[in-house]
Structure formats: C-alpha cells, structure tokens
Motif scaffolding. Structure first.
Motif, mmCIF file in Angstrom:
data_model
loop_
_atom_site.group_PDB
_atom_site.id
_atom_site.type_symbol
_atom_site.label_atom_id
_atom_site.label_comp_id
_atom_site.label_asym_id
_atom_site.label_seq_id
_atom_site.Cartn_x
_atom_site.Cartn_y
_atom_site.Cartn_z
ATOM 1 N N ASP A 12 0.434 -1.375 -0.360
ATOM 2 C CA ASP A 12 0.015 -0.787 0.073
ATOM 3 C C ASP A 12 1.034 0.940 0.238
ATOM 4 O OD1 ASP A 12 -2.830 -0.905 0.222
ATOM 5 O OD2 ASP A 12 -2.192 -1.495 2.029
ATOM 6 N N ARG A 13 1.895 1.237 0.646
ATOM 7 C CA ARG A 13 2.875 2.140 0.749
ATOM 8 C C ARG A 13 3.812 2.554 -0.184
ATOM 9 N NH1 ARG A 13 5.070 1.385 7.343
ATOM 10 N NH2 ARG A 13 3.227 1.454 7.304
ATOM 11 N N LEU A 14 3.884 1.295 -1.530
ATOM 12 C CA LEU A 14 4.681 1.460 -1.990
ATOM 13 C C LEU A 14 4.515 2.369 -3.673
ATOM 14 C CD1 LEU A 14 5.820 -1.693 -3.435
ATOM 15 C CD2 LEU A 14 7.342 -0.183 -2.519
ATOM 16 N N PRO A 15 3.211 2.911 -3.404
ATOM 17 C CA PRO A 15 2.968 4.488 -4.149
ATOM 18 C C PRO A 15 3.371 5.397 -3.603
ATOM 19 C CG PRO A 15 1.327 3.023 -4.714
ATOM 20 C CD PRO A 15 2.225 2.101 -2.979
ATOM 21 N N ALA A 16 3.112 5.672 -2.979
ATOM 22 C CA ALA A 16 3.949 6.585 -2.181
ATOM 23 C C ALA A 16 4.936 6.657 -1.869
ATOM 24 C CB ALA A 16 3.124 6.807 -1.092
ATOM 25 N N ILE A 17 5.806 5.949 -2.086
ATOM 26 C CA ILE A 17 7.476 5.458 -1.394
ATOM 27 C C ILE A 17 7.728 6.741 -2.582
ATOM 28 C CG2 ILE A 17 9.126 4.098 -1.286
ATOM 29 C CD1 ILE A 17 7.942 3.115 0.842
ATOM 30 N N SER A 18 7.338 5.488 -4.147
ATOM 31 C CA SER A 18 7.910 5.721 -5.532
ATOM 32 C C SER A 18 7.825 7.284 -5.423
ATOM 33 C CB SER A 18 7.272 5.183 -6.277
ATOM 34 O OG SER A 18 7.444 5.100 -7.874
ATOM 35 N N LEU A 19 6.563 7.779 -5.031
ATOM 36 C CA LEU A 19 6.202 9.392 -5.252
ATOM 37 C C LEU A 19 7.660 10.375 -5.289
ATOM 38 C CD1 LEU A 19 2.826 9.958 -5.371
ATOM 39 C CD2 LEU A 19 3.460 10.155 -7.053
ATOM 40 N N VAL A 20 7.684 9.957 -3.539
ATOM 41 C CA VAL A 20 8.837 10.955 -3.057
ATOM 42 C C VAL A 20 10.568 10.759 -3.456
ATOM 43 C CG1 VAL A 20 10.066 10.855 -1.088
ATOM 44 C CG2 VAL A 20 7.069 10.594 -0.718
ATOM 45 N N THR A 21 10.647 8.952 -3.878
ATOM 46 C CA THR A 21 11.906 8.873 -4.446
ATOM 47 C C THR A 21 12.130 9.541 -5.868
ATOM 48 O OG1 THR A 21 12.007 6.739 -3.725
ATOM 49 C CG2 THR A 21 13.295 7.118 -5.302
ATOM 50 N N ARG A 22 11.367 9.576 -6.981
ATOM 51 C CA ARG A 22 11.515 10.522 -7.639
ATOM 52 C C ARG A 22 12.506 11.882 -7.781
ATOM 53 N NH1 ARG A 22 7.013 7.227 -9.792
ATOM 54 N NH2 ARG A 22 5.744 8.795 -9.775
ATOM 55 N N LYS A 23 11.286 12.507 -6.372
ATOM 56 C CA LYS A 23 11.425 13.602 -5.748
ATOM 57 C C LYS A 23 13.410 13.620 -5.580
ATOM 58 C CE LYS A 23 7.617 15.545 -7.399
ATOM 59 N NZ LYS A 23 7.645 16.094 -8.656
ATOM 60 N N LEU A 24 12.875 13.194 -4.598
ATOM 61 C CA LEU A 24 14.328 13.654 -3.957
ATOM 62 C C LEU A 24 15.460 12.709 -4.820
ATOM 63 C CD1 LEU A 24 13.712 11.824 -0.790
ATOM 64 C CD2 LEU A 24 13.636 14.073 -0.578
ATOM 65 N N GLN A 25 15.562 12.071 -6.085
ATOM 66 C CA GLN A 25 16.188 11.844 -6.505
ATOM 67 C C GLN A 25 16.952 13.084 -7.418
ATOM 68 O OE1 GLN A 25 18.371 8.409 -7.256
ATOM 69 N NE2 GLN A 25 19.287 10.343 -8.851
ATOM 70 N N ARG A 26 15.390 14.042 -8.045
ATOM 71 C CA ARG A 26 15.464 14.762 -8.536
ATOM 72 C C ARG A 26 16.356 16.094 -7.816
ATOM 73 N NH1 ARG A 26 10.995 19.563 -10.353
ATOM 74 N NH2 ARG A 26 12.480 20.581 -12.013
ATOM 75 N N LEU A 27 16.575 16.232 -6.973
ATOM 76 C CA LEU A 27 17.342 16.624 -5.697
ATOM 77 C C LEU A 27 18.682 16.471 -5.815
ATOM 78 C CD1 LEU A 27 14.846 17.563 -2.595
ATOM 79 C CD2 LEU A 27 16.056 18.938 -4.812
ATOM 80 N N ILE A 28 19.049 14.343 -5.570
ATOM 81 C CA ILE A 28 20.356 14.183 -6.404
ATOM 82 C C ILE A 28 21.244 14.630 -7.549
ATOM 83 C CG2 ILE A 28 21.491 11.703 -6.166
ATOM 84 C CD1 ILE A 28 19.645 11.185 -4.127
ATOM 85 N N ASP A 29 20.111 14.193 -8.187
ATOM 86 C CA ASP A 29 20.227 14.688 -9.459
ATOM 87 C C ASP A 29 21.386 16.159 -9.509
ATOM 88 O OD1 ASP A 29 20.221 12.297 -10.389
ATOM 89 O OD2 ASP A 29 18.421 12.579 -11.159
ATOM 90 N N GLN A 30 20.371 17.357 -8.939
ATOM 91 C CA GLN A 30 20.850 18.545 -9.384
ATOM 92 C C GLN A 30 21.558 18.585 -8.130
ATOM 93 O OE1 GLN A 30 16.968 20.298 -8.418
ATOM 94 N NE2 GLN A 30 16.340 20.008 -10.163
ATOM 95 N N GLY A 31 21.988 18.046 -6.656
ATOM 96 C CA GLY A 31 23.692 17.631 -6.413
ATOM 97 C C GLY A 31 23.305 18.689 -4.868
ATOM 98 N N PHE A 32 21.679 18.385 -4.453
ATOM 99 C CA PHE A 32 20.859 18.704 -3.203
ATOM 100 C C PHE A 32 21.610 18.219 -1.677
ATOM 101 C CE2 PHE A 32 18.790 22.162 -5.785
ATOM 102 C CZ PHE A 32 19.688 22.959 -5.790
ATOM 103 N N LEU A 33 21.319 16.809 -2.222
ATOM 104 C CA LEU A 33 20.841 15.669 -1.580
ATOM 105 C C LEU A 33 21.902 14.457 -1.783
ATOM 106 C CD1 LEU A 33 19.399 14.544 0.934
ATOM 107 C CD2 LEU A 33 17.454 14.055 -0.870
ATOM 108 N N GLU A 34 22.488 13.822 -0.702
ATOM 109 C CA GLU A 34 23.339 12.636 -1.318
ATOM 110 C C GLU A 34 22.446 11.420 -0.631
ATOM 111 O OE1 GLU A 34 27.044 13.692 0.213
ATOM 112 O OE2 GLU A 34 27.619 15.266 -1.103
ATOM 113 N N GLY A 35 22.856 10.302 -1.060
ATOM 114 C CA GLY A 35 22.013 8.977 -0.625
ATOM 115 C C GLY A 35 21.008 8.028 -0.951
#
Length: 144
Positions: A12-35
C-alpha cells in the motif's frame, strides 16, 4: 503482525514511496542531496504512517491517495527538521514537497481525491508555507 500492518502494508505504501523517491532523486541529480533516495523515501513514508496508522489504513475513513501520503510524509520531514534545527535538510525536504505540491496542483481537478486526501494535501501545503509548528495543528497527531 499488528492490525495496522495487516491492513496498510508495504504494498500500500509503495506508490507513495515511489513518488517521494522521484522527488528526492531529482534533488540528488541537482546536487542538493546525497544518498539512496528509495531508502530515504521509504523511511519518510513509513515514519509518517507509523505516527497514525488508523489514518492510513482506512480505519478513520478511506485510505488516502498515494499523492496525499507522499505529501504528508514530506511535510512531516520538513516539520521534524524544523524542530531539530537542521535548516539545510529542512530546505531540501521543502523543495521536494514544493515540487510534489506543484504537481498535485496541476492535476488536482482530475485526481480522484477524497476528503481525507484534501485535508492531508492542505496540511502539507500549510507546512510548506510555514503555518504548522511543533505538534500544534499537526494532522498526523490530531484527528482530522
């Protein structure tokens, strides 16, 4: 396994986790976040769901839409980092939350959102705007 795990499991949580993952991945790609964005996203969503399981598993009404779950998970992360005084991480989560809320705003009229979704999204928006502080008016700790 307790009742909340039986009715609102990881699937049940996977769709929400996927949405958050995409937003965080974008910030990683832009150099704002690591991990690892997927791991962090799962932690954020699971943390929000653990605060008030009955809200997410439908015992307080309908199960929330994944977009609403993702939004309130990011909002809770913003709120927690504000309490911890970690302004850089609070800012990063605010960027992710803002991007998600902007996406929701573009499609809100066509999404199958219910009252609980609207409340969670509105609460996430209030966090983004700095209107919720501490536990006061916190939708995850007070009945909606």
């Amino acid at each position: 396994m307790d009742e909340s795990e039986a009715t609102f499991d990881n699937a049940d949580r996977l769709p929400a986790i996927s949405l958050v993952t995409r937003k965080l991945q974008r910030l990683i790609d832009q150099g704002f976040l690591e991990g690892a964005p997927g791991t962090l996203a799962a932690e954020l969503v699971n943390h929000a769901c653990a605060i008030r399981p009955a809200l997410f598993d439908g015992r307080e009404g309908r199960k929330p839409h994944p977009l609403a779950v993702a939004a309130i998970a990011l909002a809770e992360a913003v709120r927690l980092e504000s309490l911890r005084g970690d302004a850089p991480l609070q800012g990063i989560y605010t960027l992710a939350l803002s991007a998600l809320l902007d996406d929701i705003a573009l499609e809100r009229e066509t999404l199958p959102l219910h009252e609980i979704d609207e409340r969670l999204i509105d609460a996430a928006q209030a966090v983004r705007l700095g209107r919720l502080h501490g536990d006061r008016l916190d939708p995850l700790r007070q009945p909606t």
